[in-house]
Design an enzyme around this catalytic site. Structure first.
Site, PDB file in Angstrom:
ATOM      1  N   GLY B 237       0.810  -1.212   0.000  1.00  0.00           N
ATOM      2  CA  GLY B 237       0.000   0.000   0.000  1.00  0.00           C
ATOM      3  C   GLY B 237       0.842   1.260   0.000  1.00  0.00           C
ATOM      4  N   GLY B 263       0.122   3.199  -9.864  1.00  0.00           N
ATOM      5  CA  GLY B 263       0.749   4.399  -9.319  1.00  0.00           C
ATOM      6  C   GLY B 263       0.087   5.667  -9.832  1.00  0.00           C
ATOM      7  CG  ASP B 264       0.244   6.522 -13.874  1.00  0.00           C
ATOM      8  OD1 ASP B 264       1.259   7.031 -13.349  1.00  0.00           O
ATOM      9  OD2 ASP B 264       0.291   5.878 -14.939  1.00  0.00           O
TER      10      ASP B 264
END
Lengths: 324, 324
Positions: B237, B263-264
């Site tokens: 996380g 990630g984006d």
């Protein structure tokens, strides 16, 4: 004019990477892009040899637009068709039929460490019945102006598998010599329509005939309907079985390099010799020299002009004309 | 409006093949194409959450034209930003600066046998000094209208390596909160300009700080200039160290699927929570839930709307606000 048919044209992309490893992320160090598909490659070589060529088949989408834009500029500097000769480059006319689907890409990934190439080929656009009918109309319009026609490469989705058989018959009805260079079921059906020449490689020939013995397989391919069979056997050169005789043609020593496009250059050599009314041994010398000069060129699918001129005088053609 | 900057936009191509083997020829069974580059991905998620987004950076060549055409249509169906909420999708405005070079392609080759992805990334077009100046002008025009700005991804050739530092300073001068998501030297220099948030992954964080211990590395990244650091640690996380406190946020159980774009999506969640004036724990919950919903979506880089809504209520955020 020589007509080349490429139903599954391609935008050929070449990537250079340090070392290709499955599951890794790679930075591409160099990107090259050029119009492709076998018949387009054949046309490019023919134009460089000074022949006027018309390219037909399908193109669509943004990749098709790029392909057509790259076909438009003048071809590479011409090279002598014969030793000592000198020609201006031939015209390369774009007679591609627009389609709503996008022309496929092919991606060749060159591993700089090993020199190996890994190839990824998109399937090609779905061709609708109306688009196929439009192509058939274009083909019939172009045939009367052609000295020879080459039918090259795979069939995109939607084109009937017997397509080449129909195109061979139409060419023969129009009195235009027709060369077929394809594989699998499209080749099997096309051969039965009695093309003037087929140019299978060893794998295609074995798939067609069930025989891995080249001379036997080549003779069998003739019995299946091809008037002449010219098998391209890699480093072993060309093996031709024709109504006029049978020959082998190869450079004096194996040529090292990238074999991409060598078969297409051989097709161009055969067509060039055909429309120049050369006897078979001279056609085969041209085809074998062009093929070897393509292997030797630094860029995949290009051919090395000076190497071609030099090799043309050194290719050995052995065999005999038929007694008939 | 949220502004996302993608200096190295990409046309992302995904190929499915039976089994990727170096040196072999592969028939691609499925081709997908979509606009890419980290900031473009962030913008797509933000628009789906109901935020108005403006995308800037560079686009050029035929690949750039395709990318812009694909940005134009309405984004995917909106999903609730909060459980029980309902929004209409936000506007996605194209403010990309045209360049003469061609937008790069990325090719992801998915092996159907193993599920592994092999990635090939073109380097991106050469940006001229005039094009870089044109971008800086566009950025200054857009900043006053932005509630937040995200600077995302790699720098194409020709853009100065200190580019992000300048863009961070300009945003801070304009009073616009700025998030930086990049790597290597571009990150190192950008951090020194004191961005509000950076969102490195474990590898980027280790490269920046020299430490593989996430908490230590995150604290070190703050000392280097970032006001808040949110590290994305894959299955572990998010780890956030901010002036208001430090927290961890993760879904209750590991999520299986394709991590491309996770990630984006986390960046989009952080920005969404920021402009909605949420406290840090709620921003992190949004980011962690979006990230997990992206891993779980069948298509790489998309997020699963219902999964997001469901996960948002189940993400566990632990940690504490600062005593200050």
């Amino acid at each position: 004019m020589i007509l080349t048919v490429t139903l599954n044209t391609a935008l050929d992309i070449t990537y250079r990477v340090r070392s290709l490893r499955p599951h890794a992320t790679h930075r591409v160090s160099e990107v090259a892009e050029r119009p492709g598909g076998k018949g387009v490659n054949v046309a490019r070589v023919l134009a460089a040899l000074g022949h006027d060529v018309t390219v037909t088949g399908f193109a669509g989408g943004h990749t098709g637009a790029v392909l057509r834009a790259m076909l438009a500029p003048a071809p590479a500097a011409p090279v002598a068709r014969e030793r000592g000769g000198a020609d201006t480059p031939g015209a390369l006319v774009d007679a591609l039929v627009p389609v709503s689907g996008a022309t496929r890409r092919t991606v060749a990934v060159v591993d700089e460490r090993t020199g190996d190439t890994t190839q990824l080929n998109e399937p090609g656009p779905q061709i609708s019945p109306a688009e196929w009918a439009a192509f058939l109309g274009r083909y019939q319009e172009l045939l009367p102006g052609a000295e020879a026609v080459a039918l090259c490469g795979s069939l995109p989705p939607g084109v009937p598998v017997g397509a080449y058989a129909g195109l061979v018959r139409a060419a023969r009805s129009a009195g235009v010599p027709v060369l077929l260079d394809t594989s699998g079921e499209a080749l099997r059906r096309g051969v039965a329509a009695r093309p003037d020449i087929i140019k299978p490689n060893a794998g295609e020939l074995a798939e067609l005939t069930g025989s891995h013995e080249p001379l036997r397989a080549t003779q069998d391919a003739r019995r299946r309907g091809a008037h002449a069979v010219v098998a391209s056997l890699g480093a072993d050169g060309l093996l031709a079985v024709t109504p006029e005789g049978h020959w082998r043609a190869a450079p004096p020593a194996p040529v090292h390099g990238n074999p991409t496009g060598a078969g297409d250059s051989a097709v161009a050599g055969l067509l060039s010799g055909l429309v120049d009314h050369l006897p078979w041994p001279d056609r085969l010398a041209r085809a074998a020299a062009l093929s070897a000069a393509t292997v030797r060129a630094p860029a995949a699918g290009e051919f090395d002009g000076p190497a071609y001129t030099e090799l043309l005088g050194r290719v050995r053609v052995t065999g005999a004309a038929s007694a008939a």
